[in-house]
Design an enzyme around this catalytic site. Structure first.
Site, mmCIF file in Angstrom:
data_model
loop_
_atom_site.group_PDB
_atom_site.id
_atom_site.type_symbol
_atom_site.label_atom_id
_atom_site.label_comp_id
_atom_site.label_asym_id
_atom_site.label_seq_id
_atom_site.Cartn_x
_atom_site.Cartn_y
_atom_site.Cartn_z
ATOM 1 N N ARG A 79 100.432 19.094 56.665
ATOM 2 C CA ARG A 79 99.312 18.237 57.083
ATOM 3 C C ARG A 79 98.600 18.784 58.313
ATOM 4 O O ARG A 79 98.087 18.017 59.140
ATOM 5 C CB ARG A 79 99.764 16.798 57.361
ATOM 6 C CG ARG A 79 100.184 16.033 56.115
ATOM 7 C CD ARG A 79 100.102 14.514 56.330
ATOM 8 N NE ARG A 79 100.877 13.834 55.304
ATOM 9 C CZ ARG A 79 101.898 13.011 55.556
ATOM 10 N NH1 ARG A 79 102.267 12.751 56.784
ATOM 11 N NH2 ARG A 79 102.546 12.442 54.566
ATOM 12 N N ARG A 139 94.135 13.932 60.540
ATOM 13 C CA ARG A 139 93.491 12.990 61.462
ATOM 14 C C ARG A 139 93.796 13.236 62.935
ATOM 15 O O ARG A 139 93.118 12.693 63.800
ATOM 16 C CB ARG A 139 93.895 11.558 61.091
ATOM 17 C CG ARG A 139 93.208 11.050 59.838
ATOM 18 C CD ARG A 139 93.714 9.670 59.448
ATOM 19 N NE ARG A 139 95.074 9.719 58.931
ATOM 20 C CZ ARG A 139 95.823 8.642 58.696
ATOM 21 N NH1 ARG A 139 95.346 7.438 58.974
ATOM 22 N NH2 ARG A 139 97.036 8.769 58.205
ATOM 23 N N ARG A 154 85.513 14.133 58.065
ATOM 24 C CA ARG A 154 85.948 13.034 57.180
ATOM 25 C C ARG A 154 84.900 11.919 57.164
ATOM 26 O O ARG A 154 84.670 11.281 56.116
ATOM 27 C CB ARG A 154 87.298 12.501 57.692
ATOM 28 C CG ARG A 154 87.807 11.208 57.067
ATOM 29 C CD ARG A 154 88.358 11.443 55.678
ATOM 30 N NE ARG A 154 88.939 10.224 55.129
ATOM 31 C CZ ARG A 154 88.255 9.235 54.595
ATOM 32 N NH1 ARG A 154 86.933 9.299 54.548
ATOM 33 N NH2 ARG A 154 88.862 8.167 54.089
ATOM 34 N N ASP A 174 95.331 16.323 47.609
ATOM 35 C CA ASP A 174 96.321 15.254 47.659
ATOM 36 C C ASP A 174 97.198 15.340 46.424
ATOM 37 O O ASP A 174 96.749 15.830 45.365
ATOM 38 C CB ASP A 174 95.636 13.885 47.715
ATOM 39 C CG ASP A 174 96.616 12.778 48.087
ATOM 40 O OD1 ASP A 174 96.870 12.608 49.296
ATOM 41 O OD2 ASP A 174 97.156 12.122 47.178
ATOM 42 N N TYR A 212 104.506 6.589 42.416
ATOM 43 C CA TYR A 212 103.231 5.935 42.735
ATOM 44 C C TYR A 212 102.573 5.377 41.471
ATOM 45 O O TYR A 212 101.962 4.310 41.491
ATOM 46 C CB TYR A 212 102.292 6.913 43.428
ATOM 47 C CG TYR A 212 102.702 7.254 44.837
ATOM 48 C CD1 TYR A 212 102.390 6.404 45.896
ATOM 49 C CD2 TYR A 212 103.417 8.415 45.124
ATOM 50 C CE1 TYR A 212 102.768 6.696 47.199
ATOM 51 C CE2 TYR A 212 103.804 8.724 46.422
ATOM 52 C CZ TYR A 212 103.481 7.863 47.445
ATOM 53 O OH TYR A 212 103.874 8.156 48.731
#
Length: 346
Positions: A27, A31, A40, A77, A152
């Protein structure tokens, strides 16, 4: 053009010991970086960021420009595969990924034939990254492992221990294996397409492997992973595969041999002796606690030194034991890299 095998990360993936070890962070585009947040904000949503090559290339390159990591990992992702299966994937701020929960009946009707068309922008991003990255920088493609992606798809969202998927596997064993096998074949196709677009190596993230019993780890984590690796090794021989089964603990000891992966990713809970034992079989990657990127200071220095002392004597790609968190301080990343790269001078 430099031989891709001369890239430091690729040397380690072939089993060579390089010291100081090459470094990248899971990652690393994210952010915690102000430049990422700025980019973003220009996207319509998270999936738009993943599927717009201009934006995905930019955010992938940001940490390379800022920190000079030895590898860049494609910005995407793990849930683009269920998105390609029309599972209505969406990312909700503050909630995380959501999708329509799948039933046993729906599994038999899944159709992955449109995957490559759906994911064409991702392949374009890979092609452009390989052209724009520094020659010495390894480009990593990736996907989610079938077990983790399936968790998921079944729950429709993340859960603390993925009980919905574990229960589903007990109640609908045949449907569950059908889903895992489909995800394995699609994942292999997806990774091979990334390799053909320019990825030097690939990583498979099994983020929820740690909730499985020993028997189910063999069935749901190792089995589908081996299926993917076998396809890659048969169709694109020589391309290394990194496997990251977070939380798998002692079950990692035989993970390389059982799956055929080239490098075992270690999370931060893996004990030193187990990490060293796994490293006897080849490359390992990890395994600094990601919270040290928030803490910084002497705690970070000690953590870096411990990883180097424990695993630096063999083939190691220095990384975190999971993804960097949004709270991390970019200055701590700079400090980390400096300490790793100066280790060879002490």
């Amino acid at each position: 053009m430099e031989n891709p095998g001369d890239r430091k990360v690729m040397k380690v993936l072939s089993g060579e010991t390089v010291f100081p070890p090459p470094i990248w962070l899971m990652r690393q585009a994210g952010r915690y970086l102000p430049e990422y947040r700025k980019t973003r904000a220009t996207a319509k949503g998270f999936l738009d960021l993943c599927y717009t090559p201009d934006l995905a290339v930019e955010v992938t390159l940001q940490p390379i420009r800022r920190f000079g990591f030895d590898a860049a990992i494609l910005f995407s992702d793990i849930l683009v595969i269920p998105d390609a299966l029309d599972r209505n994937v969406r990312f909700v701020e503050g909630t995380g990924p959501l999708m329509d929960p799948i039933s046993a009946e729906e599994i038999g009707r899944l159709d992955g034939s449109g995957m490559h068309a759906h994911l064409a922008p991702v392949y374009e991003t890979v092609r452009r990254l390989r052209a724009e990255l520094p020659t010495e920088t390894t480009l990593l493609g990736f996907c989610g492992a079938p077990w983790t992606v399936a968790t998921y798809m079944i729950a429709g969202h993340g859960t603390p221990d993925q009980a919905p998927a574990r229960l589903f596997a007990m109640q609908h064993p045949e449907s569950f294996m059908t889903l895992l096998n489909l995800l394995a074949e699609m994942s292999a196709d997806y990774l091979i397409a990334q390799i053909d677009a320019g990825a030097d190596a690939v990583q498979i993230f099994d983020s929820w492997a740690g909730v499985l019993s020993e028997a189910n780890f063999a069935r749901f984590a190792i089995g589908p992973m081996k299926r993917i690796v076998d396809r890659i090794k048969a169709e694109r021989p020589g391309v290394p595969v990194i496997g990251f089964a977070k939380g798998a603990g002692a079950m990692l000891e035989n993970y390389r041999a059982a799956t055929g992966i080239d490098c075992v990713g270690l999370d931060w809970t893996v004990p030193a002796k187990l990490g060293q034992k796994i490293q006897e079989g080849g490359a390992v990657q990890g395994n600094l606690d990601p919270l040290l990127m928030v803490a910084g200071g002497a705690a970070l220095d000690r953590g870096v030194d411990t990883v180097l002392e424990t695993l630096g004597g063999g083939p190691l790609i220095f990384n975190l034991g999971h993804g960097i968190t949004p709270q991390a301080d970019p200055e701590n990343v700079t400090r980390l890299i400096k300490r790793v790269r100066s280790a060879g001078n002490s």
